[in-house]
Design an enzyme around this catalytic site. Structure first.
Site, mmCIF file in Angstrom:
data_model
loop_
_atom_site.group_PDB
_atom_site.id
_atom_site.type_symbol
_atom_site.label_atom_id
_atom_site.label_comp_id
_atom_site.label_asym_id
_atom_site.label_seq_id
_atom_site.Cartn_x
_atom_site.Cartn_y
_atom_site.Cartn_z
ATOM 1 N N GLU A 178 -7.028 4.745 7.440
ATOM 2 C CA GLU A 178 -6.848 6.172 7.153
ATOM 3 C C GLU A 178 -8.088 6.748 6.469
ATOM 4 O O GLU A 178 -8.415 7.922 6.639
ATOM 5 C CB GLU A 178 -5.565 6.381 6.318
ATOM 6 C CG GLU A 178 -4.328 6.180 7.200
ATOM 7 C CD GLU A 178 -3.092 5.666 6.483
ATOM 8 O OE1 GLU A 178 -3.030 5.720 5.244
ATOM 9 O OE2 GLU A 178 -2.182 5.174 7.190
ATOM 10 N N SER A 238 3.272 -1.938 10.297
ATOM 11 C CA SER A 238 4.722 -1.968 10.532
ATOM 12 C C SER A 238 5.364 -3.321 10.233
ATOM 13 O O SER A 238 6.258 -3.764 10.954
ATOM 14 C CB SER A 238 5.048 -1.510 11.961
ATOM 15 O OG SER A 238 4.596 -0.185 12.169
ATOM 16 N N GLU A 267 -5.461 -4.884 10.361
ATOM 17 C CA GLU A 267 -4.446 -3.861 10.622
ATOM 18 C C GLU A 267 -4.791 -3.106 11.892
ATOM 19 O O GLU A 267 -5.626 -2.189 11.863
ATOM 20 C CB GLU A 267 -4.387 -2.869 9.455
ATOM 21 C CG GLU A 267 -4.012 -3.509 8.136
ATOM 22 C CD GLU A 267 -3.460 -2.476 7.158
ATOM 23 O OE1 GLU A 267 -2.328 -2.661 6.717
ATOM 24 O OE2 GLU A 267 -4.155 -1.485 6.870
ATOM 25 N N LYS A 293 0.138 4.224 -0.270
ATOM 26 C CA LYS A 293 -0.506 5.434 0.290
ATOM 27 C C LYS A 293 -0.264 6.608 -0.671
ATOM 28 O O LYS A 293 -0.174 6.381 -1.874
ATOM 29 C CB LYS A 293 -0.011 5.708 1.714
ATOM 30 C CG LYS A 293 -0.102 4.441 2.574
ATOM 31 C CD LYS A 293 0.023 4.685 4.037
ATOM 32 C CE LYS A 293 -0.097 3.343 4.761
ATOM 33 N NZ LYS A 293 -0.181 3.486 6.207
ATOM 34 N N ASN A 299 0.872 -1.173 0.000
ATOM 35 C CA ASN A 299 0.000 0.000 0.000
ATOM 36 C C ASN A 299 0.908 1.221 0.000
ATOM 37 O O ASN A 299 1.492 1.561 1.022
ATOM 38 C CB ASN A 299 -0.887 -0.041 1.260
ATOM 39 C CG ASN A 299 -1.676 1.244 1.438
ATOM 40 O OD1 ASN A 299 -1.770 2.060 0.517
ATOM 41 N ND2 ASN A 299 -2.242 1.424 2.622
ATOM 42 N N GLY A 343 2.281 2.467 10.700
ATOM 43 C CA GLY A 343 3.227 3.564 10.540
ATOM 44 C C GLY A 343 3.890 3.999 11.841
ATOM 45 O O GLY A 343 4.573 5.018 11.894
ATOM 46 N N HIS A 357 -9.583 1.180 4.445
ATOM 47 C CA HIS A 357 -8.313 1.365 5.157
ATOM 48 C C HIS A 357 -8.552 2.317 6.335
ATOM 49 O O HIS A 357 -9.347 3.250 6.232
ATOM 50 C CB HIS A 357 -7.241 1.926 4.215
ATOM 51 C CG HIS A 357 -5.892 1.931 4.858
ATOM 52 N ND1 HIS A 357 -5.498 2.926 5.711
ATOM 53 C CD2 HIS A 357 -4.871 1.033 4.819
ATOM 54 C CE1 HIS A 357 -4.274 2.639 6.166
ATOM 55 N NE2 HIS A 357 -3.871 1.500 5.637
HETATM 56 P P1 PGA Z 1 2.774 0.426 7.567
HETATM 57 O O1 PGA Z 1 1.304 0.605 6.896
HETATM 58 O O2 PGA Z 1 3.320 -0.873 7.047
HETATM 59 O O3 PGA Z 1 3.543 1.624 7.098
HETATM 60 O O4 PGA Z 1 2.565 0.391 9.041
HETATM 61 C C1 PGA Z 1 0.435 -0.480 6.720
HETATM 62 C C2 PGA Z 1 -0.859 0.004 6.098
HETATM 63 O O5 PGA Z 1 -1.365 1.054 6.502
HETATM 64 O O6 PGA Z 1 -1.423 -0.651 5.191
#
Ligand code: PGA
Length: 244
Positions: free
Chosen positions: A95, A206, A165, A11, A9, A171, A93
């Site tokens: 976000e 992460s 997640e 983003k 992803n 993140g 997601h």
């Molecule tokens: P990250 O993001 O691996 O940077 O923690 C995962 C995601 O949001 O899909």
């Protein structure tokens, strides 16, 4: 058991030259044992189509409109994603839920619309730190997953992807321990009942080359949804190799 899948992803990251470099590093992936895919910002899907066409690597969107077309400024339809060769699309997601107010009902509708258009929807679910502390983790996961099940019917969940997640692990550098993740994955699989074996249940939050193998060693973890570490070909491939 479902074949492992490692999905990146991106983003809101990327540029034409940086993507060219990254995609070039991925396109020789052999998907016999592990599927590999990338979800770039929608504007870069044509670049994925050009660079990845004919390779084993798949691509997809990060979001989709519930509407087929029309006066919905800024939105991208499922048909448009398909037209650009997308295989997957992320829906719900954290976000999107957090910054764009997406509800379980809206996410479930996106899941349904994506599947109807021939995309493989990747349903993202996860609890916040406060919900985990209040011991609401399994209740939150169940509610988020049930909304999608109710929208399409349990049989139609076969062939889709669910990504667990934990919001507090995205993140942040914090990862759920393999045991914490496995407990939630087992609950997801149990809720899916008979179709559970036909759903790829990914972990996200992460995931890095140095923790991937331990996560993939868990019974119900079928791969990963990778954010930050999917932006560097060597890291992303190291994660994918850990799933082989
Ligand atoms: P990250 O993001 O691996 O940077 O923690 C995962 C995601 O949001 O899909």
């Amino acid at each position: 058991m479902a074949k492992p899948l490692v999905l990146g992803n991106w983003k809101m990251n990327g540029s034409i030259p940086a993507n060219a470099e990254l995609l070039k590093g991925l396109r020789d992936w052999d998907a016999k044992k592990v599927e590999l895919g990338v979800c770039p910002p929608a504007v870069y899907l044509p670049q994925c189509q050009v660079v990845l066409n004919g390779s084993d690597v798949r691509w997809g969107g990060q979001d989709v409109s519930t509407h087929p077309e029309g006066a919905y400024t800024g939105e991208v339809s499922a048909r448009m994603l398909r037209e650009l060769g997308s295989h997957y699309v992320l829906v719900g997601h954290s976000e999107r839920r957090q910054y764009h107010g997406e509800t379980d009902a809206l996410v479930a509708e996106k899941f349904k619309v994506a599947q109807a258009a021939g995309l493989v929807p990747v349903l993202c679910i996860g609890e916040t730190q406060a919900e985990r502390e209040a011991e609401q983790t399994l209740a939150v996961i169940e509610r988020q997953l049930q909304a999608a099940i109710d929208a399409v019917g349990i049989a139609q969940m076969a062939g889709t992807v669910v990504a667990y997640e934990p919001v507090w692990a995205i993140g942040t550098g914090l990862t759920a321990s393999p045991e914490q993740a496995q407990a939630v994955h087992a609950a997801i699989r149990a809720q899916l009942g008979d179709v559970g074996a036909k759903v790829q249940v990914l972990y996200g939050g992460s995931v890095k080359p140095d923790n991937a193998a331990e996560l993939f060693g868990q019974r119900d973890i079928d791969g990963a949804l990778v954010g930050g570490a999917s932006l560097k070909a060597s890291d992303f491939l190291a994660i994918a190799k850990a799933a082989v």
